[in-house]
Design a protein around this motif. Structure first.
Motif, mmCIF file in Angstrom:
data_model
loop_
_atom_site.group_PDB
_atom_site.id
_atom_site.type_symbol
_atom_site.label_atom_id
_atom_site.label_comp_id
_atom_site.label_asym_id
_atom_site.label_seq_id
_atom_site.Cartn_x
_atom_site.Cartn_y
_atom_site.Cartn_z
ATOM 1 N N ASP A 162 40.806 51.177 -39.007
ATOM 2 C CA ASP A 162 40.834 52.606 -38.690
ATOM 3 C C ASP A 162 41.432 52.868 -37.309
ATOM 4 N N LEU A 163 41.071 52.059 -36.330
ATOM 5 C CA LEU A 163 41.581 52.274 -34.978
ATOM 6 C C LEU A 163 43.067 51.958 -34.884
ATOM 7 N N GLU A 164 43.530 50.984 -35.655
ATOM 8 C CA GLU A 164 44.970 50.717 -35.700
ATOM 9 C C GLU A 164 45.708 51.883 -36.349
ATOM 10 N N SER A 165 45.098 52.499 -37.375
ATOM 11 C CA SER A 165 45.692 53.690 -37.993
ATOM 12 C C SER A 165 45.743 54.842 -36.995
ATOM 13 N N ALA A 166 44.682 54.992 -36.201
ATOM 14 C CA ALA A 166 44.658 56.040 -35.177
ATOM 15 C C ALA A 166 45.736 55.800 -34.125
ATOM 16 N N LEU A 167 45.927 54.537 -33.747
ATOM 17 C CA LEU A 167 46.916 54.217 -32.720
ATOM 18 C C LEU A 167 48.339 54.529 -33.179
ATOM 19 N N ASP A 168 48.576 54.427 -34.476
ATOM 20 C CA ASP A 168 49.917 54.694 -35.008
ATOM 21 C C ASP A 168 50.319 56.158 -34.878
ATOM 22 N N ILE A 169 49.333 57.076 -34.846
ATOM 23 C CA ILE A 169 49.663 58.498 -34.880
ATOM 24 C C ILE A 169 49.091 59.282 -33.697
ATOM 25 N N VAL A 170 48.385 58.612 -32.801
ATOM 26 C CA VAL A 170 47.722 59.332 -31.705
ATOM 27 C C VAL A 170 48.747 59.843 -30.698
ATOM 28 N N PRO A 171 48.561 61.065 -30.176
ATOM 29 C CA PRO A 171 49.446 61.542 -29.101
ATOM 30 C C PRO A 171 49.168 60.770 -27.810
ATOM 31 N N THR A 172 50.136 60.751 -26.931
ATOM 32 C CA THR A 172 50.046 59.940 -25.715
ATOM 33 C C THR A 172 48.829 60.293 -24.872
ATOM 34 N N ARG A 173 48.454 61.554 -24.839
ATOM 35 C CA ARG A 173 47.356 61.979 -23.957
ATOM 36 C C ARG A 173 46.025 61.314 -24.330
ATOM 37 N N ASP A 174 45.869 60.948 -25.621
ATOM 38 C CA ASP A 174 44.614 60.350 -26.089
ATOM 39 C C ASP A 174 44.758 58.867 -26.422
ATOM 40 N N GLU A 175 45.903 58.289 -26.122
ATOM 41 C CA GLU A 175 46.177 56.920 -26.562
ATOM 42 C C GLU A 175 45.264 55.895 -25.892
ATOM 43 N N CYS A 176 44.939 56.105 -24.629
ATOM 44 C CA CYS A 176 44.130 55.114 -23.908
ATOM 45 C C CYS A 176 42.740 54.972 -24.519
ATOM 46 N N ALA A 177 42.147 56.079 -24.936
ATOM 47 C CA ALA A 177 40.813 56.009 -25.550
ATOM 48 C C ALA A 177 40.836 55.147 -26.803
ATOM 49 N N VAL A 178 41.880 55.313 -27.611
ATOM 50 C CA VAL A 178 42.007 54.506 -28.828
ATOM 51 C C VAL A 178 42.215 53.043 -28.467
ATOM 52 N N ARG A 179 43.059 52.783 -27.494
ATOM 53 C CA ARG A 179 43.345 51.398 -27.107
ATOM 54 C C ARG A 179 42.109 50.694 -26.534
ATOM 55 N N ILE A 180 41.311 51.394 -25.765
ATOM 56 C CA ILE A 180 40.112 50.784 -25.186
ATOM 57 C C ILE A 180 39.145 50.359 -26.283
ATOM 58 N N ASN A 181 38.938 51.210 -27.263
ATOM 59 C CA ASN A 181 38.016 50.861 -28.353
ATOM 60 C C ASN A 181 38.598 49.795 -29.268
ATOM 61 N N LEU A 182 39.907 49.849 -29.516
ATOM 62 C CA LEU A 182 40.541 48.831 -30.349
ATOM 63 C C LEU A 182 40.503 47.477 -29.644
ATOM 64 N N SER A 183 40.716 47.472 -28.340
ATOM 65 C CA SER A 183 40.615 46.236 -27.562
ATOM 66 C C SER A 183 39.208 45.658 -27.655
ATOM 67 N N TYR A 184 38.231 46.528 -27.606
ATOM 68 C CA TYR A 184 36.833 46.090 -27.738
ATOM 69 C C TYR A 184 36.591 45.425 -29.089
#
Length: 267
Positions: A92-114
């Motif tokens: 799910d987080l990889e799917s979010a990263l594919d379409i997330v706008p730049t302003r919210d990208e870091c939040a997705v990356r932090i959780n995906l990294s976790y």
């Protein structure tokens, strides 16, 4: 009479059009309201530690909403990670990263990294190579974050730096552990050879060795030369830091005082 009938007919037609337009607008408003409701409920359920409820609300949001779908994937992936379902969370987080706008990208990356980090922790003992790859993937996910979503001294920057340090410590601890295992194997092999040599020697040599060993032990006790080597100390320190990090994460997890195991959500 004809004019009255014509006026009446026109009013009836206008009423029908108004009813149709009103019904369509009502349906649109209801659709938007329900979509927003499920999007908000996914956040509220998560904040109240109702992670299954957050997952259901996020799924409903994804079913209904044609826009801002990264929010649904992100919320659902975060809820899955909170209960330890790391593989679905990764998807799910990889799917979010594919379409997330730049302003919210870091939040997705932090959780995906976790999530990558926790997957690496799970296989660290069974498959060190795969664990190392996942740790690298976790670090790369953080390193690829754009500057736009993590300005200096921001909360996202702080969380990202903390995550990088934690993963790097675990990675170094994994390497030190592997080196320590190789050293132990070499030591065992050397010890076995020494035992064979002792067996081949005469009783006088045995007596001499015993006296020398006794002297060495006394020397170690007196001068403290039996302390751990620098490599062993470093390995123990990294392992301790990794255990401390895991302990803090467990306290912040669903069963801990913090009520969550992943970073706060931006929406």
């Amino acid at each position: 009479m004809n004019r009255l009938a014509s006026t009446w007919s026109g009013m009836r037609l206008l009423t029908r059009v108004n009813l149709i337009v009103g019904s369509v607008l009502t349906l649109i408003f209801a659709y938007i309201a329900v979509t927003v409701y499920f999007g908000a409920m996914s956040q509220i359920r998560y904040d109240s530690n109702d992670f299954p409820g957050a997952k259901k609300a996020s799924t409903a949001f994804l079913t209904l909403s044609p826009i801002e779908r990264h929010i649904g994937y992100y919320n659902r992936g975060t809820a899955e990670a909170a209960v330890g379902s790391y593989e679905p969370a990764q998807e799910d987080l990889e799917s979010a990263l594919d379409i997330v706008p730049t302003r919210d990208e870091c939040a997705v990356r932090i959780n995906l990294s976790y999530v990558y980090e926790k997957l690496a922790d799970q296989v660290a003992d069974q498959d060190p190579d795969q664990s190392d790859e996942l740790y690298d993937q976790s670090l790369q996910t953080l390193n690829d974050a754009p500057e736009e979503c993590q300005p200096k001294k921001s909360e996202e920057k702080h969380k990202s730096d903390e995550a990088k340090k934690r993963v790097e410590d675990k990675k170094e601890g994994q390497k030190s552990k592997g080196k320590g295992s190789e050293g132990d194997d070499s030591k065992d092999s050397t010890g076995s050879e020494g035992d064979d040599q002792k067996k081949d020697g005469n009783s006088g040599d045995d007596s001499k060795d015993k006296g020398q060993n006794s002297g060495d032990e006394d020397s170690k006790k007196s001068d403290g030369s039996g302390e751990k080597s620098e490599a062993e100390k470093k390995r123990d320190e990294l392992q301790k830091r990794g255990e401390e990090s895991d302990r803090q994460q467990r306290q912040q997890g669903p069963g801990g005082d913090g009520g969550r195991s992943t970073p706060d959500k931006p929406w």
